[in-house]
Write an enzyme that holds these catalytic residues in place. Structure first.
Site, PDB file in Angstrom:
ATOM      1  N   THR A   1     -50.316  60.975  24.506  1.00  0.00           N
ATOM      2  CA  THR A   1     -49.382  62.028  24.254  1.00  0.00           C
ATOM      3  C   THR A   1     -48.724  62.445  25.771  1.00  0.00           C
ATOM      4  OG1 THR A   1     -48.738  63.956  22.922  1.00  0.00           O
ATOM      5  CG2 THR A   1     -50.749  63.912  24.131  1.00  0.00           C
ATOM      6  N   ALA A   2     -47.569  63.202  25.594  1.00  0.00           N
ATOM      7  CA  ALA A   2     -46.797  63.546  26.951  1.00  0.00           C
ATOM      8  C   ALA A   2     -47.697  64.550  27.342  1.00  0.00           C
ATOM      9  CB  ALA A   2     -45.628  64.168  26.190  1.00  0.00           C
TER      10      ALA A   2
ATOM     11  N   ILE B   1     -48.376  63.653  17.094  1.00  0.00           N
ATOM     12  CA  ILE B   1     -47.877  64.756  17.876  1.00  0.00           C
ATOM     13  C   ILE B   1     -46.477  64.616  18.011  1.00  0.00           C
ATOM     14  CG2 ILE B   1     -48.437  66.104  19.654  1.00  0.00           C
ATOM     15  CD1 ILE B   1     -51.193  64.922  20.160  1.00  0.00           C
TER      16      ILE B   1
ATOM     17  N   ASP C   1     -34.879  52.699  19.194  1.00  0.00           N
ATOM     18  CA  ASP C   1     -34.259  51.711  20.146  1.00  0.00           C
ATOM     19  C   ASP C   1     -35.284  51.908  21.414  1.00  0.00           C
ATOM     20  OD1 ASP C   1     -32.921  49.644  20.116  1.00  0.00           O
ATOM     21  OD2 ASP C   1     -30.988  50.691  20.312  1.00  0.00           O
TER      22      ASP C   1
ATOM     23  N   LYS D   1     -40.789  38.711  16.892  1.00  0.00           N
ATOM     24  CA  LYS D   1     -41.168  39.142  15.595  1.00  0.00           C
ATOM     25  C   LYS D   1     -40.006  39.982  15.040  1.00  0.00           C
ATOM     26  CE  LYS D   1     -45.793  40.537  16.917  1.00  0.00           C
ATOM     27  NZ  LYS D   1     -46.667  39.748  16.095  1.00  0.00           N
TER      28      LYS D   1
ATOM     29  N   ASP E   1     -48.135  59.750  20.888  1.00  0.00           N
ATOM     30  CA  ASP E   1     -49.190  59.654  19.701  1.00  0.00           C
ATOM     31  C   ASP E   1     -48.272  60.085  18.771  1.00  0.00           C
ATOM     32  OD1 ASP E   1     -52.145  60.126  19.104  1.00  0.00           O
ATOM     33  OD2 ASP E   1     -50.885  61.187  17.897  1.00  0.00           O
TER      34      ASP E   1
HETATM   35  N1  SAH Z   1     -44.985  61.780  19.989  1.00  0.00           N
HETATM   36  C1  SAH Z   1     -44.578  62.014  21.521  1.00  0.00           C
HETATM   37  C2  SAH Z   1     -43.651  63.389  21.428  1.00  0.00           C
HETATM   38  C3  SAH Z   1     -42.547  63.060  20.930  1.00  0.00           C
HETATM   39  S1  SAH Z   1     -41.331  64.621  21.193  1.00  0.00           S
HETATM   40  C4  SAH Z   1     -45.857  62.263  22.235  1.00  0.00           C
HETATM   41  O1  SAH Z   1     -46.861  62.313  21.867  1.00  0.00           O
HETATM   42  O2  SAH Z   1     -45.683  62.261  23.576  1.00  0.00           O
HETATM   43  C5  SAH Z   1     -40.392  64.171  22.556  1.00  0.00           C
HETATM   44  C6  SAH Z   1     -40.812  64.836  23.743  1.00  0.00           C
HETATM   45  O3  SAH Z   1     -42.012  64.327  24.289  1.00  0.00           O
HETATM   46  C7  SAH Z   1     -39.725  64.819  24.668  1.00  0.00           C
HETATM   47  O4  SAH Z   1     -38.696  65.799  24.698  1.00  0.00           O
HETATM   48  C8  SAH Z   1     -40.584  65.268  26.091  1.00  0.00           C
HETATM   49  O5  SAH Z   1     -40.924  66.500  26.164  1.00  0.00           O
HETATM   50  C9  SAH Z   1     -42.037  64.549  25.808  1.00  0.00           C
HETATM   51  N2  SAH Z   1     -42.210  63.306  26.283  1.00  0.00           N
HETATM   52  C10 SAH Z   1     -42.311  62.219  25.603  1.00  0.00           C
HETATM   53  N3  SAH Z   1     -42.496  61.057  26.285  1.00  0.00           N
HETATM   54  C11 SAH Z   1     -42.602  61.558  27.752  1.00  0.00           C
HETATM   55  C12 SAH Z   1     -42.587  61.046  29.108  1.00  0.00           C
HETATM   56  N4  SAH Z   1     -42.667  59.700  29.384  1.00  0.00           N
HETATM   57  N5  SAH Z   1     -42.301  61.994  30.274  1.00  0.00           N
HETATM   58  C13 SAH Z   1     -42.330  63.176  30.008  1.00  0.00           C
HETATM   59  N6  SAH Z   1     -42.104  63.630  28.565  1.00  0.00           N
HETATM   60  C14 SAH Z   1     -42.156  62.913  27.751  1.00  0.00           C
END
Ligand code: SAH
Length: 251
Positions: free
Chosen positions: A109-110, A82, A33, A46, A79
């Protein structure tokens, strides 16, 4: 066709062109969501299948089933490869005998979203560890933390805390303290590139004071042996980890 799409940290500006294209070409979009909410008007009109956290296997199966007769995007924050949905989708597809064209589309990714907001805290080698013990036993996480901090490089912590495991973060900081001095900068980035964005830089010695800011929307970057606070004029702006140019050049 099945697209496994990393949609980046939050704002539409951080979505790649290829991710946008795949979403536009899809008949159905499946995702958690909160990730679907990030996509706003891009997915208007969609078929949208909303799922909640903890239903990842179901979601993977559903996306494969539907993609046998239409174009489907299954979306992951950041990503997809990840701490995301890519592996489970590929595993289920393999188990079911394959036969569907799949494209995994990379997203920001974060780790690099948070790093950019802090300046340049990673710069070269770094390690990443998730503190979530939902899929990984805590003993394994602790072992990895020791290995990661013993590298001397910056360490990125994903999933630093949730309601169910509020102590994992300070436990990780205790392990960090065995390998780093108390002046080591720590960058805390909450909600990178989305509403409620917050950035804070503290030292490892004063990390307990920042504990309240850390939650499941936060990424934490613990500096490496060479990392230092970055100031722009008087203001603390973030963290610089030198790549080593100073060893070769005068500037
Ligand atoms: N696939 C995601 C990660 C998922 S795990 C990626 O590649 O970023 C979820 C964790 O990612 C969260 O607990 C946090 O640590 C981090 N995260 C994801 N989005 C974020 C954001 N916009 N700001 C800060 N941390 C984030």
């Amino acid at each position: 066709m099945l697209y496994i799409v990393g949609i980046g940290p939050g704002s539409p500006g951080q979505l790649t062109g290829r991710a946008r294209e795949a979403l536009l070409q899809s008949d159905t979009i499946i995702g958690n969501d909160s990730y679907l909410a990030q996509l706003g008007r891009l997915i208007e009109g969609k078929e949208v299948i909303r799922s909640t956290m903890g239903q990842e296997v179901e979601r993977a199966k559903r996306s494969i089933e539907l993609s046998r007769s239409q174009t489907v995007s299954i979306v992951s924050g950041g990503d997809a490869g990840i701490y995301g949905m890519a592996s489970i989708v590929l595993e289920v597809l393999e188990h079911e005998g394959g036969g569907i064209p799949v494209e995994v589309i990379p997203g920001i990714t974060a780790a690099n979203a948070a790093a950019s907001l802090l300046g340049s805290p990673l710069s070269g080698d770094f390690a990443a560890v998730s503190l979530s013990d939902l899929l990984t036993p805590i003993e394994v996480i602790e072992r990895r933390l020791h290995s990661a901090f013993s590298m001397g490089t910056p360490v990125v912590l994903y999933n630093p805390k949730s309601r169910g495991r509020p102590h994992n973060f300070l436990l990780a900081m205790e392990i960090a303290g065995k390998y780093r001095d108390s002046g080591t900068p720590v960058g805390i980035v909450k909600n990178a590139y989305r509403d409620g964005e917050e950035i804070q830089v503290v030292t490892l010695g004063e990390i307990a004071l920042a504990d309240g800011m850390v939650d499941m929307h936060t990424t934490v970057i613990v500096g490496g042996e060479d990392s230092r606070i970055w100031r722009n004029g008087q203001d603390v702006k973030g963290i610089i980890t030198p790549r080593g140019y100073h060893r070769k050049y005068v500037y």
